[in-house]
Design a protein around this motif. Sequence first.
Motif, mmCIF file in Angstrom:
data_model
loop_
_atom_site.group_PDB
_atom_site.id
_atom_site.type_symbol
_atom_site.label_atom_id
_atom_site.label_comp_id
_atom_site.label_asym_id
_atom_site.label_seq_id
_atom_site.Cartn_x
_atom_site.Cartn_y
_atom_site.Cartn_z
ATOM 1 N N LEU A 140 83.311 7.783 -22.431
ATOM 2 C CA LEU A 140 84.066 8.051 -21.206
ATOM 3 C C LEU A 140 85.206 7.056 -21.068
ATOM 4 O O LEU A 140 85.102 5.914 -21.521
ATOM 5 N N PRO A 141 86.334 7.461 -20.458
ATOM 6 C CA PRO A 141 86.599 8.801 -19.928
ATOM 7 C C PRO A 141 86.730 9.822 -21.057
ATOM 8 O O PRO A 141 87.030 9.472 -22.201
ATOM 9 N N ASN A 142 86.514 11.082 -20.707
ATOM 10 C CA ASN A 142 86.504 12.156 -21.695
ATOM 11 C C ASN A 142 87.632 13.140 -21.401
ATOM 12 O O ASN A 142 87.875 13.475 -20.247
ATOM 13 N N SER A 143 88.323 13.589 -22.437
ATOM 14 C CA SER A 143 89.356 14.615 -22.257
ATOM 15 C C SER A 143 89.630 15.286 -23.582
ATOM 16 O O SER A 143 89.241 14.781 -24.648
ATOM 17 N N ASP A 144 90.334 16.422 -23.532
ATOM 18 C CA ASP A 144 90.640 17.137 -24.774
ATOM 19 C C ASP A 144 91.692 16.421 -25.617
ATOM 20 O O ASP A 144 92.051 16.888 -26.707
ATOM 21 N N LYS A 145 92.171 15.265 -25.164
ATOM 22 C CA LYS A 145 93.041 14.449 -26.008
ATOM 23 C C LYS A 145 92.315 14.003 -27.281
ATOM 24 O O LYS A 145 92.948 13.680 -28.287
ATOM 25 N N LYS A 146 90.989 14.004 -27.229
ATOM 26 C CA LYS A 146 90.211 13.632 -28.413
ATOM 27 C C LYS A 146 90.394 14.636 -29.547
ATOM 28 O O LYS A 146 90.106 14.333 -30.697
ATOM 29 N N LEU A 147 90.860 15.839 -29.225
ATOM 30 C CA LEU A 147 91.088 16.857 -30.251
ATOM 31 C C LEU A 147 92.324 16.557 -31.090
ATOM 32 O O LEU A 147 92.518 17.145 -32.152
ATOM 33 N N ARG A 148 93.172 15.668 -30.601
ATOM 34 C CA ARG A 148 94.422 15.351 -31.302
ATOM 35 C C ARG A 148 94.685 13.845 -31.328
ATOM 36 O O ARG A 148 95.839 13.403 -31.442
ATOM 37 N N GLY A 149 93.633 13.066 -31.222
ATOM 38 C CA GLY A 149 93.776 11.618 -31.212
ATOM 39 C C GLY A 149 94.369 11.069 -32.497
ATOM 40 O O GLY A 149 94.008 11.493 -33.589
ATOM 41 N N ARG A 150 95.280 10.130 -32.370
ATOM 42 C CA ARG A 150 95.888 9.464 -33.526
ATOM 43 C C ARG A 150 95.381 8.020 -33.503
ATOM 44 O O ARG A 150 95.864 7.179 -32.760
ATOM 45 N N TYR A 151 94.400 7.725 -34.320
ATOM 46 C CA TYR A 151 93.592 6.521 -34.143
ATOM 47 C C TYR A 151 94.011 5.329 -35.007
ATOM 48 O O TYR A 151 93.541 4.212 -34.766
ATOM 49 N N SER A 152 94.844 5.535 -35.990
ATOM 50 C CA SER A 152 95.193 4.425 -36.876
ATOM 51 C C SER A 152 95.851 3.287 -36.096
ATOM 52 O O SER A 152 96.755 3.508 -35.286
ATOM 53 N N ASN A 153 95.364 2.075 -36.358
ATOM 54 C CA ASN A 153 95.908 0.857 -35.734
ATOM 55 C C ASN A 153 95.809 0.870 -34.206
ATOM 56 O O ASN A 153 96.663 0.317 -33.510
ATOM 57 N N THR A 154 94.743 1.482 -33.666
ATOM 58 C CA THR A 154 94.558 1.508 -32.210
ATOM 59 C C THR A 154 93.312 0.746 -31.763
ATOM 60 O O THR A 154 93.068 0.634 -30.558
ATOM 61 N N ASN A 155 92.506 0.245 -32.689
ATOM 62 C CA ASN A 155 91.268 -0.459 -32.372
ATOM 63 C C ASN A 155 90.415 0.332 -31.377
ATOM 64 O O ASN A 155 90.150 -0.115 -30.258
ATOM 65 N N PRO A 156 89.928 1.516 -31.785
ATOM 66 C CA PRO A 156 89.114 2.341 -30.880
ATOM 67 C C PRO A 156 87.788 1.664 -30.528
ATOM 68 O O PRO A 156 87.366 0.703 -31.190
ATOM 69 N N PRO A 157 87.095 2.168 -29.515
ATOM 70 C CA PRO A 157 85.750 1.656 -29.207
ATOM 71 C C PRO A 157 84.811 1.825 -30.397
ATOM 72 O O PRO A 157 85.040 2.661 -31.278
ATOM 73 N N TYR A 158 83.730 1.046 -30.400
ATOM 74 C CA TYR A 158 82.750 1.126 -31.488
ATOM 75 C C TYR A 158 81.398 0.674 -30.971
ATOM 76 O O TYR A 158 81.267 0.204 -29.819
ATOM 77 N N LEU A 159 80.374 0.794 -31.784
ATOM 78 C CA LEU A 159 79.020 0.391 -31.409
ATOM 79 C C LEU A 159 78.735 -1.017 -31.910
ATOM 80 O O LEU A 159 79.042 -1.344 -33.063
ATOM 81 N N LEU A 160 78.126 -1.824 -31.063
ATOM 82 C CA LEU A 160 77.670 -3.135 -31.515
ATOM 83 C C LEU A 160 76.462 -2.965 -32.431
ATOM 84 O O LEU A 160 75.663 -2.032 -32.279
ATOM 85 N N GLU A 161 76.313 -3.879 -33.363
ATOM 86 C CA GLU A 161 75.218 -3.811 -34.333
ATOM 87 C C GLU A 161 73.863 -3.742 -33.639
ATOM 88 O O GLU A 161 72.984 -2.959 -34.030
ATOM 89 N N GLU A 162 73.690 -4.522 -32.584
ATOM 90 C CA GLU A 162 72.397 -4.551 -31.893
ATOM 91 C C GLU A 162 72.040 -3.184 -31.313
ATOM 92 O O GLU A 162 70.867 -2.798 -31.265
ATOM 93 N N GLY A 163 73.049 -2.439 -30.891
ATOM 94 C CA GLY A 163 72.806 -1.110 -30.353
ATOM 95 C C GLY A 163 72.354 -0.146 -31.433
ATOM 96 O O GLY A 163 71.466 0.690 -31.222
ATOM 97 N N VAL A 164 72.948 -0.261 -32.619
ATOM 98 C CA VAL A 164 72.575 0.619 -33.720
ATOM 99 C C VAL A 164 71.184 0.266 -34.232
ATOM 100 O O VAL A 164 70.393 1.154 -34.598
ATOM 101 N N VAL A 165 70.847 -1.017 -34.250
ATOM 102 C CA VAL A 165 69.495 -1.430 -34.619
ATOM 103 C C VAL A 165 68.482 -0.808 -33.657
ATOM 104 O O VAL A 165 67.418 -0.314 -34.072
ATOM 105 N N TYR A 166 68.821 -0.794 -32.371
ATOM 106 C CA TYR A 166 67.949 -0.173 -31.374
ATOM 107 C C TYR A 166 67.743 1.313 -31.679
ATOM 108 O O TYR A 166 66.615 1.821 -31.625
ATOM 109 N N LEU A 167 68.819 2.025 -32.024
ATOM 110 C CA LEU A 167 68.699 3.448 -32.359
ATOM 111 C C LEU A 167 67.820 3.648 -33.598
ATOM 112 O O LEU A 167 66.988 4.554 -33.645
ATOM 113 N N LYS A 168 68.006 2.784 -34.592
ATOM 114 C CA LYS A 168 67.185 2.869 -35.802
ATOM 115 C C LYS A 168 65.718 2.644 -35.464
ATOM 116 O O LYS A 168 64.837 3.370 -35.959
#
Length: 250
Positions: A140-168
């Motif tokens: 979030l926030p969510n919008s249809d801009k994600k259908l045409r996102g240009r992500y290079s060199n934008t430092n998008p959000p990501y998951l912390l390692e601890e969160g992925v360990v929790y999912l595992k």
Amino acid sequence: MIAEIHHNSEKYKIDLANPLDISIAIDVSKESVNAWYIDDPKITPVKLDDWVGSVAQGAAVNFNMISFNPHSHITHTECVGHITKKVHSINKNLNKFFFLAEVISIYPKKLENGDLVITKEQLELVLKNKQSEAVVIRTLPNSDKKLRGRYSNTNPPYLLEEGVVYLKEKNIKHLLIDLPSVDKEKDEGKLVSHNAFWNTASEIRFDATITEFIYVEDSIKDGTYFLNLMIAPFENDATPSKPILYKILS
């Protein structure tokens, strides 16, 4: 078209006639999603001498060449072969395609360095005692801009390692997210969240997958669904995919 599913001693009903598509397609007719510093995909008719594979140009059929990268241009599903020296195939390692899935929505948290991240605490709060095999993360926030996102060199959000360990540790086998990567765009090649999810430091989870570049419309509410994780049959670390959700009927 109602189907009854028996899963983990429970019975569910879904309507196969009402699929909820959460994939992003390649559409060269307009600006579309792109990441990882490469050009846009191309779909062009084959040219052989004077023959052009286009009905509009006189051929009997449309006969196109398609040039793209699954990690950059389309919803894709990847296996551990994405980060290992030996390139394991998603087509060989994903051999089941229907899963109980939890759709969750999260506002990434801002760190002091300006990064936006999804934390273990956020995942714990929304997943609680859920026992699904897959998790679908809508940022979030969510919008249809994600259908045409240009992500290079934008430092998008990501998951912390601890969160992925929790999912595992919750035995989530299939992680789907509406971002170009579960890891920080530029992390010196550490890929800590990819490595944590596939457990590369110990017993590798060959049957676990990560699907990136999904888009979950606002009309799809948070909750439990059945997921059909359809992939194209490429012998590669990653392949274009078309994840479909089905609402569970009460």
